[in-house]
Design an enzyme around this catalytic site. Structure first.
Site, PDB file in Angstrom:
ATOM      1  N   THR A 195      -1.483   9.207   1.864  1.00  0.00           N
ATOM      2  CA  THR A 195      -1.650   7.771   2.081  1.00  0.00           C
ATOM      3  C   THR A 195      -2.678   7.544   3.188  1.00  0.00           C
ATOM      4  O   THR A 195      -2.870   8.407   4.052  1.00  0.00           O
ATOM      5  CB  THR A 195      -0.331   7.103   2.500  1.00  0.00           C
ATOM      6  OG1 THR A 195       0.072   7.626   3.783  1.00  0.00           O
ATOM      7  CG2 THR A 195       0.756   7.341   1.480  1.00  0.00           C
TER       8      THR A 195
ATOM      9  N   SER B 202       0.842  -1.193   0.000  1.00  0.00           N
ATOM     10  CA  SER B 202       0.000   0.000   0.000  1.00  0.00           C
ATOM     11  C   SER B 202       0.875   1.239   0.000  1.00  0.00           C
ATOM     12  O   SER B 202       2.080   1.175   0.265  1.00  0.00           O
ATOM     13  CB  SER B 202      -0.933   0.021   1.228  1.00  0.00           C
ATOM     14  OG  SER B 202      -0.177   0.117   2.424  1.00  0.00           O
TER      15      SER B 202
ATOM     16  N   TYR C 294       7.661   7.967  16.622  1.00  0.00           N
ATOM     17  CA  TYR C 294       7.909   7.706  15.205  1.00  0.00           C
ATOM     18  C   TYR C 294       9.084   8.537  14.699  1.00  0.00           C
ATOM     19  O   TYR C 294       9.988   8.026  14.019  1.00  0.00           O
ATOM     20  CB  TYR C 294       6.637   8.030  14.418  1.00  0.00           C
ATOM     21  CG  TYR C 294       6.726   7.794  12.930  1.00  0.00           C
ATOM     22  CD1 TYR C 294       6.605   6.515  12.400  1.00  0.00           C
ATOM     23  CD2 TYR C 294       6.896   8.858  12.052  1.00  0.00           C
ATOM     24  CE1 TYR C 294       6.653   6.304  11.032  1.00  0.00           C
ATOM     25  CE2 TYR C 294       6.953   8.652  10.682  1.00  0.00           C
ATOM     26  CZ  TYR C 294       6.829   7.379  10.178  1.00  0.00           C
ATOM     27  OH  TYR C 294       6.892   7.178   8.824  1.00  0.00           O
TER      28      TYR C 294
ATOM     29  N   SER D  43      11.626   9.829   7.426  1.00  0.00           N
ATOM     30  CA  SER D  43      10.494  10.752   7.419  1.00  0.00           C
ATOM     31  C   SER D  43      10.992  12.144   7.742  1.00  0.00           C
ATOM     32  O   SER D  43      11.938  12.312   8.526  1.00  0.00           O
ATOM     33  CB  SER D  43       9.451  10.321   8.456  1.00  0.00           C
ATOM     34  OG  SER D  43       8.524  11.366   8.717  1.00  0.00           O
TER      35      SER D  43
ATOM     36  N   ILE E 172       3.214   4.364  -0.393  1.00  0.00           N
ATOM     37  CA  ILE E 172       4.489   4.616  -1.056  1.00  0.00           C
ATOM     38  C   ILE E 172       5.140   3.311  -1.489  1.00  0.00           C
ATOM     39  O   ILE E 172       5.691   3.206  -2.589  1.00  0.00           O
ATOM     40  CB  ILE E 172       5.426   5.395  -0.117  1.00  0.00           C
ATOM     41  CG1 ILE E 172       4.811   6.753   0.234  1.00  0.00           C
ATOM     42  CG2 ILE E 172       6.795   5.581  -0.742  1.00  0.00           C
ATOM     43  CD1 ILE E 172       5.483   7.440   1.405  1.00  0.00           C
TER      44      ILE E 172
END
Length: 473
Positions: free
Chosen positions: A389, A203, A354, A328, A205
Protein backbone atom coordinates in the site's frame (compact mmCIF):
# COMPACT_ATOMS: atom_id res chain seq x y z
CA UNK A 1 -32.32 -51.21 -19.56
CA UNK A 2 -32.25 -47.46 -19.02
CA UNK A 3 -29.26 -46.34 -17.01
CA UNK A 4 -29.61 -43.34 -14.69
CA UNK A 5 -27.95 -41.83 -11.62
CA UNK A 6 -29.86 -40.76 -8.56
CA UNK A 7 -28.67 -39.25 -5.27
CA UNK A 8 -30.70 -38.03 -2.28
CA UNK A 9 -29.04 -36.13 0.56
CA UNK A 10 -30.32 -34.61 3.81
CA UNK A 11 -28.58 -31.88 5.79
CA UNK A 12 -29.48 -29.43 8.55
CA UNK A 13 -28.50 -25.77 8.20
CA UNK A 14 -28.45 -23.25 11.03
CA UNK A 15 -30.13 -20.51 8.99
CA UNK A 16 -33.79 -19.57 8.46
CA UNK A 17 -35.64 -21.30 5.62
CA UNK A 18 -36.04 -18.01 3.73
CA UNK A 19 -32.27 -17.36 3.82
CA UNK A 20 -31.43 -20.82 2.47
CA UNK A 21 -34.10 -20.63 -0.23
CA UNK A 22 -32.97 -17.21 -1.42
CA UNK A 23 -29.39 -18.46 -1.75
CA UNK A 24 -30.31 -21.59 -3.70
CA UNK A 25 -32.83 -19.68 -5.81
CA UNK A 26 -29.90 -17.61 -7.14
CA UNK A 27 -28.57 -20.59 -9.07
CA UNK A 28 -25.66 -18.56 -10.42
CA UNK A 29 -24.08 -19.07 -6.98
CA UNK A 30 -24.06 -22.85 -7.36
CA UNK A 31 -20.36 -22.68 -8.29
CA UNK A 32 -19.63 -21.43 -4.74
CA UNK A 33 -20.74 -24.65 -3.11
CA UNK A 34 -20.86 -27.40 -5.77
CA UNK A 35 -17.37 -28.70 -6.62
CA UNK A 36 -18.78 -30.25 -9.78
CA UNK A 37 -19.58 -26.80 -11.23
CA UNK A 38 -16.75 -24.88 -12.88
CA UNK A 39 -18.76 -21.75 -13.72
CA UNK A 40 -22.35 -20.51 -13.70
CA UNK A 41 -24.10 -17.38 -14.95
CA UNK A 42 -27.68 -16.22 -15.31
CA UNK A 43 -28.82 -15.74 -18.90
CA UNK A 44 -31.79 -13.42 -18.39
CA UNK A 45 -32.45 -10.27 -16.38
CA UNK A 46 -34.70 -9.79 -13.40
CA UNK A 47 -35.05 -11.73 -10.17
CA UNK A 48 -34.92 -15.53 -10.36
CA UNK A 49 -38.26 -17.23 -10.90
CA UNK A 50 -39.81 -20.13 -12.79
CA UNK A 51 -38.43 -19.91 -16.31
CA UNK A 52 -35.08 -18.31 -15.37
CA UNK A 53 -32.21 -19.82 -17.36
CA UNK A 54 -28.55 -20.43 -16.52
CA UNK A 55 -25.41 -21.49 -18.37
CA UNK A 56 -23.11 -23.86 -16.49
CA UNK A 57 -19.87 -25.69 -17.12
CA UNK A 58 -19.59 -28.85 -15.03
CA UNK A 59 -16.74 -31.25 -14.47
CA UNK A 60 -16.95 -34.99 -14.75
CA UNK A 61 -13.52 -36.44 -14.18
CA UNK A 62 -11.19 -34.68 -16.63
CA UNK A 63 -14.03 -33.45 -18.84
CA UNK A 64 -15.66 -29.99 -18.77
CA UNK A 65 -19.24 -30.19 -20.02
CA UNK A 66 -21.49 -27.23 -20.96
CA UNK A 67 -25.05 -27.28 -19.65
CA UNK A 68 -28.16 -25.13 -19.60
CA UNK A 69 -30.34 -25.03 -16.49
CA UNK A 70 -33.90 -23.74 -16.06
CA UNK A 71 -35.96 -23.20 -12.93
CA UNK A 72 -39.05 -25.26 -13.72
CA UNK A 73 -40.95 -24.83 -10.44
CA UNK A 74 -40.60 -22.49 -7.50
CA UNK A 75 -42.59 -22.51 -4.24
CA UNK A 76 -40.86 -19.93 -1.99
CA UNK A 77 -39.45 -20.58 0.51
CA UNK A 78 -39.99 -24.33 0.62
CA UNK A 79 -39.35 -25.96 -2.75
CA UNK A 80 -37.33 -25.45 -5.91
CA UNK A 81 -37.03 -27.64 -9.01
CA UNK A 82 -34.50 -27.18 -11.81
CA UNK A 83 -33.99 -29.01 -15.09
CA UNK A 84 -30.54 -29.22 -16.64
CA UNK A 85 -29.59 -30.25 -20.15
CA UNK A 86 -26.21 -31.47 -21.39
CA UNK A 87 -25.25 -32.75 -24.79
CA UNK A 88 -26.32 -36.35 -24.10
CA UNK A 89 -28.11 -36.25 -20.77
CA UNK A 90 -30.76 -34.51 -18.66
CA UNK A 91 -30.70 -33.58 -14.98
CA UNK A 92 -33.51 -32.80 -12.55
CA UNK A 93 -32.67 -31.26 -9.17
CA UNK A 94 -35.42 -31.15 -6.55
CA UNK A 95 -34.81 -29.18 -3.37
CA UNK A 96 -37.11 -29.26 -0.34
CA UNK A 97 -36.69 -26.97 2.69
CA UNK A 98 -38.45 -27.53 6.00
CA UNK A 99 -38.26 -25.33 9.09
CA UNK A 100 -36.87 -27.03 12.21
CA UNK A 101 -35.89 -25.70 15.64
CA UNK A 102 -32.24 -25.22 14.66
CA UNK A 103 -33.00 -23.63 11.28
CA UNK A 104 -33.62 -25.61 8.10
CA UNK A 105 -33.71 -29.23 7.05
CA UNK A 106 -32.78 -29.57 3.39
CA UNK A 107 -33.55 -32.55 1.19
CA UNK A 108 -31.68 -32.57 -2.11
CA UNK A 109 -32.69 -35.07 -4.79
CA UNK A 110 -30.72 -35.19 -8.06
CA UNK A 111 -31.52 -37.43 -11.03
CA UNK A 112 -29.47 -37.85 -14.22
CA UNK A 113 -30.91 -39.63 -17.27
CA UNK A 114 -29.11 -40.34 -20.55
CA UNK A 115 -30.32 -40.01 -24.11
CA UNK A 116 -28.49 -43.22 -24.97
CA UNK A 117 -26.85 -46.00 -23.00
CA UNK A 118 -23.37 -44.79 -21.93
CA UNK A 119 -22.09 -48.33 -21.59
CA UNK A 120 -21.43 -50.46 -18.53
CA UNK A 121 -17.99 -49.08 -17.57
CA UNK A 122 -18.81 -45.43 -18.24
CA UNK A 123 -22.07 -45.77 -16.34
CA UNK A 124 -20.52 -47.21 -13.18
CA UNK A 125 -17.45 -44.95 -13.20
CA UNK A 126 -19.58 -41.87 -13.83
CA UNK A 127 -22.09 -42.84 -11.16
CA UNK A 128 -19.32 -43.07 -8.59
CA UNK A 129 -17.98 -39.64 -9.55
CA UNK A 130 -21.48 -38.18 -9.44
CA UNK A 131 -22.09 -39.58 -5.94
CA UNK A 132 -18.81 -38.11 -4.75
CA UNK A 133 -19.62 -34.66 -6.14
CA UNK A 134 -23.10 -34.77 -4.60
CA UNK A 135 -21.75 -35.63 -1.16
CA UNK A 136 -19.13 -32.87 -1.33
CA UNK A 137 -21.65 -30.35 -2.62
CA UNK A 138 -24.17 -30.70 0.20
CA UNK A 139 -21.38 -30.85 2.79
CA UNK A 140 -19.87 -27.63 1.44
CA UNK A 141 -23.30 -25.97 1.25
CA UNK A 142 -23.86 -26.81 4.91
CA UNK A 143 -20.45 -25.48 5.96
CA UNK A 144 -20.81 -22.26 3.98
CA UNK A 145 -24.15 -21.42 5.62
CA UNK A 146 -23.64 -22.92 9.07
CA UNK A 147 -19.91 -23.11 9.67
CA UNK A 148 -17.58 -26.00 10.34
CA UNK A 149 -18.57 -28.89 12.56
CA UNK A 150 -15.95 -27.79 15.10
CA UNK A 151 -15.41 -24.21 16.31
CA UNK A 152 -12.15 -22.56 15.22
CA UNK A 153 -9.21 -23.33 17.50
CA UNK A 154 -5.68 -22.05 17.87
CA UNK A 155 -3.72 -25.20 17.10
CA UNK A 156 -0.41 -26.14 18.65
CA UNK A 157 1.15 -26.10 15.17
CA UNK A 158 -0.04 -22.55 14.47
CA UNK A 159 1.11 -21.36 17.89
CA UNK A 160 4.54 -22.86 17.28
CA UNK A 161 4.78 -21.34 13.79
CA UNK A 162 3.86 -17.91 15.15
CA UNK A 163 6.49 -18.13 17.88
CA UNK A 164 9.16 -19.37 15.49
CA UNK A 165 10.03 -16.11 13.84
CA UNK A 166 10.81 -17.14 10.25
CA UNK A 167 7.71 -19.31 9.62
CA UNK A 168 5.59 -16.63 11.25
CA UNK A 169 6.98 -13.88 9.03
CA UNK A 170 6.58 -15.98 5.88
CA UNK A 171 2.91 -16.25 6.83
CA UNK A 172 2.66 -12.44 6.61
CA UNK A 173 3.62 -12.50 2.92
CA UNK A 174 1.51 -13.35 -0.11
CA UNK A 175 2.73 -16.94 0.26
CA UNK A 176 0.80 -17.18 3.52
CA UNK A 177 -2.34 -15.94 1.84
CA UNK A 178 -2.02 -18.31 -1.12
CA UNK A 179 -1.64 -21.26 1.24
CA UNK A 180 -4.88 -20.35 3.02
CA UNK A 181 -7.15 -18.80 0.40
CA UNK A 182 -9.61 -21.71 0.27
CA UNK A 183 -10.03 -21.92 4.05
CA UNK A 184 -13.56 -21.79 5.52
CA UNK A 185 -15.64 -20.46 2.59
CA UNK A 186 -18.73 -18.31 3.24
CA UNK A 187 -21.97 -18.19 1.25
CA UNK A 188 -22.50 -14.85 -0.47
CA UNK A 189 -26.10 -14.91 0.79
CA UNK A 190 -24.88 -14.09 4.30
CA UNK A 191 -23.70 -10.66 3.12
CA UNK A 192 -26.65 -9.46 1.08
CA UNK A 193 -28.65 -6.60 2.51
CA UNK A 194 -26.64 -6.23 5.72
CA UNK A 195 -25.61 -2.74 6.85
CA UNK A 196 -21.87 -2.38 7.37
CA UNK A 197 -19.81 0.66 8.37
CA UNK A 198 -16.20 0.71 7.16
CA UNK A 199 -13.73 3.38 8.24
CA UNK A 200 -10.72 4.26 6.09
CA UNK A 201 -12.23 2.82 2.95
CA UNK A 202 -10.85 5.07 0.19
CA UNK A 203 -7.43 3.48 -0.35
CA UNK A 204 -5.34 0.39 0.25
CA UNK A 205 -6.80 -2.45 2.29
CA UNK A 206 -9.93 -0.48 3.18
CA UNK A 207 -10.77 0.24 -0.44
CA UNK A 208 -10.24 -3.41 -1.38
CA UNK A 209 -12.58 -4.46 1.44
CA UNK A 210 -15.15 -1.87 0.32
CA UNK A 211 -15.14 -3.17 -3.26
CA UNK A 212 -15.54 -6.79 -2.16
CA UNK A 213 -18.34 -6.04 0.31
CA UNK A 214 -20.21 -3.88 -2.19
CA UNK A 215 -20.06 -6.62 -4.83
CA UNK A 216 -21.46 -9.07 -2.27
CA UNK A 217 -24.61 -6.98 -1.92
CA UNK A 218 -23.89 -5.10 1.32
CA UNK A 219 -25.46 -1.77 2.25
CA UNK A 220 -22.07 -0.19 2.83
CA UNK A 221 -21.26 3.06 4.63
CA UNK A 222 -17.69 4.16 3.92
CA UNK A 223 -16.13 6.71 6.26
CA UNK A 224 -13.21 8.87 5.14
CA UNK A 225 -11.80 12.32 5.74
CA UNK A 226 -11.42 13.25 2.05
CA UNK A 227 -14.74 14.03 0.37
CA UNK A 228 -13.23 13.88 -3.12
CA UNK A 229 -11.83 10.39 -2.59
CA UNK A 230 -15.19 9.25 -1.24
CA UNK A 231 -16.93 10.66 -4.30
CA UNK A 232 -14.46 8.90 -6.60
CA UNK A 233 -15.08 5.63 -4.76
CA UNK A 234 -18.84 5.93 -5.22
CA UNK A 235 -18.36 6.64 -8.93
CA UNK A 236 -16.07 3.63 -9.30
CA UNK A 237 -18.50 1.35 -7.47
CA UNK A 238 -21.37 2.49 -9.66
CA UNK A 239 -19.70 0.95 -12.71
CA UNK A 240 -20.32 -2.57 -11.38
CA UNK A 241 -23.28 -4.31 -9.81
CA UNK A 242 -23.57 -4.68 -6.08
CA UNK A 243 -25.42 -3.49 -3.03
CA UNK A 244 -25.68 0.12 -1.90
CA UNK A 245 -22.93 2.55 -1.00
CA UNK A 246 -23.16 5.62 1.22
CA UNK A 247 -20.40 7.86 2.52
CA UNK A 248 -19.61 9.87 5.62
CA UNK A 249 -16.89 12.50 5.92
CA UNK A 250 -15.08 12.51 9.26
CA UNK A 251 -11.53 13.04 10.52
CA UNK A 252 -11.21 10.12 12.92
CA UNK A 253 -8.15 11.56 14.61
CA UNK A 254 -10.53 14.02 16.35
CA UNK A 255 -12.80 12.62 19.00
CA UNK A 256 -15.33 15.41 18.46
CA UNK A 257 -15.78 14.31 14.85
CA UNK A 258 -16.05 10.67 15.93
CA UNK A 259 -18.93 11.63 18.22
CA UNK A 260 -20.64 13.59 15.45
CA UNK A 261 -20.19 10.66 13.06
CA UNK A 262 -21.69 8.22 15.56
CA UNK A 263 -24.66 10.53 16.07
CA UNK A 264 -25.33 10.70 12.32
CA UNK A 265 -25.01 6.95 11.90
CA UNK A 266 -27.36 6.11 14.75
CA UNK A 267 -29.97 8.53 13.38
CA UNK A 268 -29.72 7.30 9.77
CA UNK A 269 -29.53 3.54 10.29
CA UNK A 270 -31.91 1.65 12.53
CA UNK A 271 -29.37 -1.12 12.92
CA UNK A 272 -25.75 -1.71 12.02
CA UNK A 273 -24.75 -5.32 11.42
CA UNK A 274 -20.98 -4.82 11.16
CA UNK A 275 -18.55 -2.08 12.18
CA UNK A 276 -15.11 -2.38 10.59
CA UNK A 277 -12.53 -0.19 12.35
CA UNK A 278 -9.97 -0.08 9.56
CA UNK A 279 -8.85 3.57 9.57
CA UNK A 280 -5.32 3.98 10.87
CA UNK A 281 -2.10 5.82 10.23
CA UNK A 282 1.54 5.88 11.26
CA UNK A 283 3.05 9.26 12.20
CA UNK A 284 6.83 9.28 12.11
CA UNK A 285 6.88 12.82 13.52
CA UNK A 286 5.41 13.53 16.97
CA UNK A 287 2.12 15.38 16.54
CA UNK A 288 -0.83 16.33 18.72
CA UNK A 289 -4.35 16.66 17.35
CA UNK A 290 -6.53 19.71 18.03
CA UNK A 291 -7.70 18.09 21.28
CA UNK A 292 -4.15 17.62 22.59
CA UNK A 293 -3.98 13.86 22.00
CA UNK A 294 -0.98 12.29 20.26
CA UNK A 295 -2.05 11.48 16.70
CA UNK A 296 -1.15 7.79 16.65
CA UNK A 297 -3.07 7.02 19.83
CA UNK A 298 -5.97 9.22 18.73
CA UNK A 299 -6.34 7.66 15.28
CA UNK A 300 -5.40 4.04 15.90
CA UNK A 301 -6.71 3.36 19.42
CA UNK A 302 -9.03 5.97 20.94
CA UNK A 303 -11.04 6.53 17.76
CA UNK A 304 -12.04 2.90 17.09
CA UNK A 305 -12.81 2.34 20.76
CA UNK A 306 -14.98 5.43 21.00
CA UNK A 307 -16.85 4.64 17.78
CA UNK A 308 -17.48 1.07 18.91
CA UNK A 309 -18.85 2.23 22.24
CA UNK A 310 -21.07 4.93 20.73
CA UNK A 311 -22.54 2.57 18.12
CA UNK A 312 -23.37 -0.12 20.66
CA UNK A 313 -27.16 0.56 20.54
CA UNK A 314 -27.24 0.24 16.74
CA UNK A 315 -25.13 -2.90 16.86
CA UNK A 316 -27.33 -4.42 19.54
CA UNK A 317 -30.41 -3.70 17.41
CA UNK A 318 -28.98 -5.91 14.64
CA UNK A 319 -29.31 -8.98 16.85
CA UNK A 320 -26.00 -10.67 15.94
CA UNK A 321 -23.64 -7.84 15.05
CA UNK A 322 -19.88 -7.79 14.71
CA UNK A 323 -17.04 -5.37 15.35
CA UNK A 324 -13.86 -5.97 13.35
CA UNK A 325 -10.68 -4.23 14.47
CA UNK A 326 -7.86 -4.10 11.94
CA UNK A 327 -4.59 -4.45 13.83
CA UNK A 328 -1.06 -5.07 12.57
CA UNK A 329 1.60 -7.74 12.83
CA UNK A 330 3.80 -4.99 14.24
CA UNK A 331 1.95 -5.30 17.54
CA UNK A 332 3.89 -8.53 18.18
CA UNK A 333 6.90 -6.37 19.09
CA UNK A 334 5.25 -4.19 21.75
CA UNK A 335 3.28 -4.16 24.98
CA UNK A 336 0.71 -1.48 25.79
CA UNK A 337 0.07 0.15 29.17
CA UNK A 338 -1.92 3.12 30.39
CA UNK A 339 1.16 5.35 30.75
CA UNK A 340 1.85 4.94 27.01
CA UNK A 341 -1.39 6.72 26.07
CA UNK A 342 0.39 10.05 26.59
CA UNK A 343 3.77 9.52 24.92
CA UNK A 344 6.70 11.86 25.26
CA UNK A 345 7.81 13.90 22.27
CA UNK A 346 11.43 13.16 23.14
CA UNK A 347 12.51 9.95 21.48
CA UNK A 348 9.22 9.48 19.64
CA UNK A 349 9.39 6.58 17.19
CA UNK A 350 6.52 6.24 14.72
CA UNK A 351 6.60 2.44 14.22
CA UNK A 352 6.82 1.83 17.99
CA UNK A 353 3.86 4.12 18.73
CA UNK A 354 1.87 2.46 15.94
CA UNK A 355 2.65 -1.05 17.23
CA UNK A 356 1.65 -0.05 20.76
CA UNK A 357 -1.65 1.37 19.58
CA UNK A 358 -2.40 -1.80 17.64
CA UNK A 359 -1.50 -3.92 20.67
CA UNK A 360 -3.95 -1.82 22.65
CA UNK A 361 -6.61 -2.46 19.99
CA UNK A 362 -6.19 -6.22 20.45
CA UNK A 363 -6.52 -5.83 24.23
CA UNK A 364 -9.70 -3.81 23.69
CA UNK A 365 -11.03 -6.51 21.36
CA UNK A 366 -10.82 -9.04 24.18
CA UNK A 367 -12.41 -6.61 26.63
CA UNK A 368 -15.30 -5.66 24.33
CA UNK A 369 -15.96 -9.29 23.39
CA UNK A 370 -16.63 -10.17 27.03
CA UNK A 371 -18.57 -7.00 27.81
CA UNK A 372 -20.82 -7.12 24.73
CA UNK A 373 -21.43 -10.87 24.50
CA UNK A 374 -24.79 -10.55 26.23
CA UNK A 375 -25.87 -8.12 23.50
CA UNK A 376 -25.10 -10.68 20.79
CA UNK A 377 -22.15 -8.62 19.51
CA UNK A 378 -19.02 -10.49 18.40
CA UNK A 379 -15.72 -8.61 18.44
CA UNK A 380 -12.73 -9.64 16.36
CA UNK A 381 -9.20 -8.43 15.71
CA UNK A 382 -7.18 -9.34 12.64
CA UNK A 383 -4.04 -8.36 10.86
CA UNK A 384 -3.79 -8.29 7.10
CA UNK A 385 -0.17 -9.41 6.72
CA UNK A 386 2.35 -7.31 4.82
CA UNK A 387 0.39 -5.47 2.14
CA UNK A 388 1.60 -3.36 -0.76
CA UNK A 389 0.00 0.00 0.00
CA UNK A 390 1.13 3.62 -0.43
CA UNK A 391 0.93 4.03 3.34
CA UNK A 392 3.51 1.29 3.93
CA UNK A 393 5.84 2.70 1.28
CA UNK A 394 5.64 6.20 2.78
CA UNK A 395 5.94 5.21 6.44
CA UNK A 396 8.60 2.48 6.14
CA UNK A 397 10.46 3.01 2.84
CA UNK A 398 13.46 0.81 3.74
CA UNK A 399 11.30 -2.08 4.90
CA UNK A 400 9.07 -1.68 1.84
CA UNK A 401 12.08 -1.94 -0.49
CA UNK A 402 13.37 -5.07 1.29
CA UNK A 403 10.11 -7.04 1.14
CA UNK A 404 8.31 -5.55 -1.86
CA UNK A 405 8.63 -8.74 -3.90
CA UNK A 406 6.71 -10.67 -1.22
CA UNK A 407 4.00 -8.20 -0.32
CA UNK A 408 0.32 -9.06 -0.58
CA UNK A 409 -2.08 -7.18 -2.81
CA UNK A 410 -4.64 -5.00 -1.00
CA UNK A 411 -7.41 -7.50 -1.84
CA UNK A 412 -5.37 -10.32 -0.29
CA UNK A 413 -4.85 -8.22 2.82
CA UNK A 414 -8.57 -7.44 2.98
CA UNK A 415 -9.69 -11.06 2.61
CA UNK A 416 -9.98 -11.83 6.32
CA UNK A 417 -11.83 -8.55 6.96
CA UNK A 418 -14.45 -9.53 4.40
CA UNK A 419 -14.59 -13.09 5.75
CA UNK A 420 -15.04 -11.95 9.36
CA UNK A 421 -17.97 -9.75 8.30
CA UNK A 422 -20.21 -12.78 7.66
CA UNK A 423 -18.51 -16.11 8.45
CA UNK A 424 -20.53 -18.25 10.89
CA UNK A 425 -17.28 -19.66 12.26
CA UNK A 426 -16.07 -16.19 13.26
CA UNK A 427 -18.98 -15.61 15.65
CA UNK A 428 -18.06 -18.82 17.41
CA UNK A 429 -14.69 -17.36 18.45
CA UNK A 430 -15.35 -13.79 19.58
CA UNK A 431 -12.50 -11.84 21.15
CA UNK A 432 -9.79 -13.59 19.18
CA UNK A 433 -7.04 -12.58 16.75
CA UNK A 434 -7.09 -13.72 13.12
CA UNK A 435 -4.83 -13.94 10.09
CA UNK A 436 -5.93 -15.61 6.85
CA UNK A 437 -9.24 -16.84 8.34
CA UNK A 438 -7.32 -18.67 11.06
CA UNK A 439 -6.87 -18.01 14.77
CA UNK A 440 -3.38 -16.79 15.60
CA UNK A 441 -1.37 -16.27 18.77
CA UNK A 442 -1.52 -12.76 20.23
CA UNK A 443 2.03 -12.90 21.67
CA UNK A 444 5.32 -14.26 20.38
CA UNK A 445 7.55 -12.53 22.97
CA UNK A 446 7.10 -12.62 26.72
CA UNK A 447 7.93 -8.91 27.03
CA UNK A 448 4.69 -7.93 25.24
CA UNK A 449 2.44 -9.50 27.88
CA UNK A 450 0.76 -7.38 30.51
CA UNK A 451 -1.03 -8.43 33.66
CA UNK A 452 -4.81 -8.38 33.90
CA UNK A 453 -4.47 -5.50 36.37
CA UNK A 454 -2.45 -3.51 33.80
CA UNK A 455 -5.05 -4.22 31.13
CA UNK A 456 -7.85 -3.02 33.41
CA UNK A 457 -5.81 0.11 34.14
CA UNK A 458 -5.44 0.75 30.39
CA UNK A 459 -9.18 0.37 29.80
CA UNK A 460 -9.98 2.62 32.76
CA UNK A 461 -7.59 5.26 31.41
CA UNK A 462 -9.24 5.12 27.98
CA UNK A 463 -12.72 5.42 29.48
CA UNK A 464 -11.55 8.41 31.51
CA UNK A 465 -9.92 10.15 28.53
CA UNK A 466 -13.07 9.66 26.45
CA UNK A 467 -15.60 10.34 29.17
CA UNK A 468 -17.21 6.91 28.81
CA UNK A 469 -18.93 4.91 31.53
CA UNK A 470 -17.17 1.61 32.26
CA UNK A 471 -18.50 -1.55 30.69
CA UNK A 472 -19.20 -4.64 32.81
CA UNK A 473 -16.11 -6.82 32.98
Amino acid sequence: MERHWQETRHIEIAQPVATVFDYLNHWEYVEEWDPGVVSARKLDSGPPAAGSRYRLRVRLGWRRIPMTYTITASDPPHALTLAGRGETFQVEDRIRLDAIASGTRLTYDANVRFDRDPGFLAHHAGKRLFAGYAAKAVDRLQRMLTGSSRPPQLTAWTRMADRTILPGLIGFTRLGFLAARHRRPVASQLYRGRTMVLTGGTSGIGKAAAISLYRLGVQLVVVGRNAKKLSNLVEEMGKSGGGEIHTEVADLSRMGEVRELADRLTRRYRKIDVLINNAGAMFNRFQLNAEGIEMTMATDLLSPYLLSRLLEPSLTAAGAARIINVASGGMYTQAMRADMLVPNAVGHDGPTAYARAKRGLVILTQHLAKALASEGIGVHAMHPGWVDTPGLADALPKFYHQVSAWLRSPSQGADTIVWLAAAPDAQRASGRFWLDRKLRATHVFGKTRTTMAAQRELIHALDTMLGLPPLPS
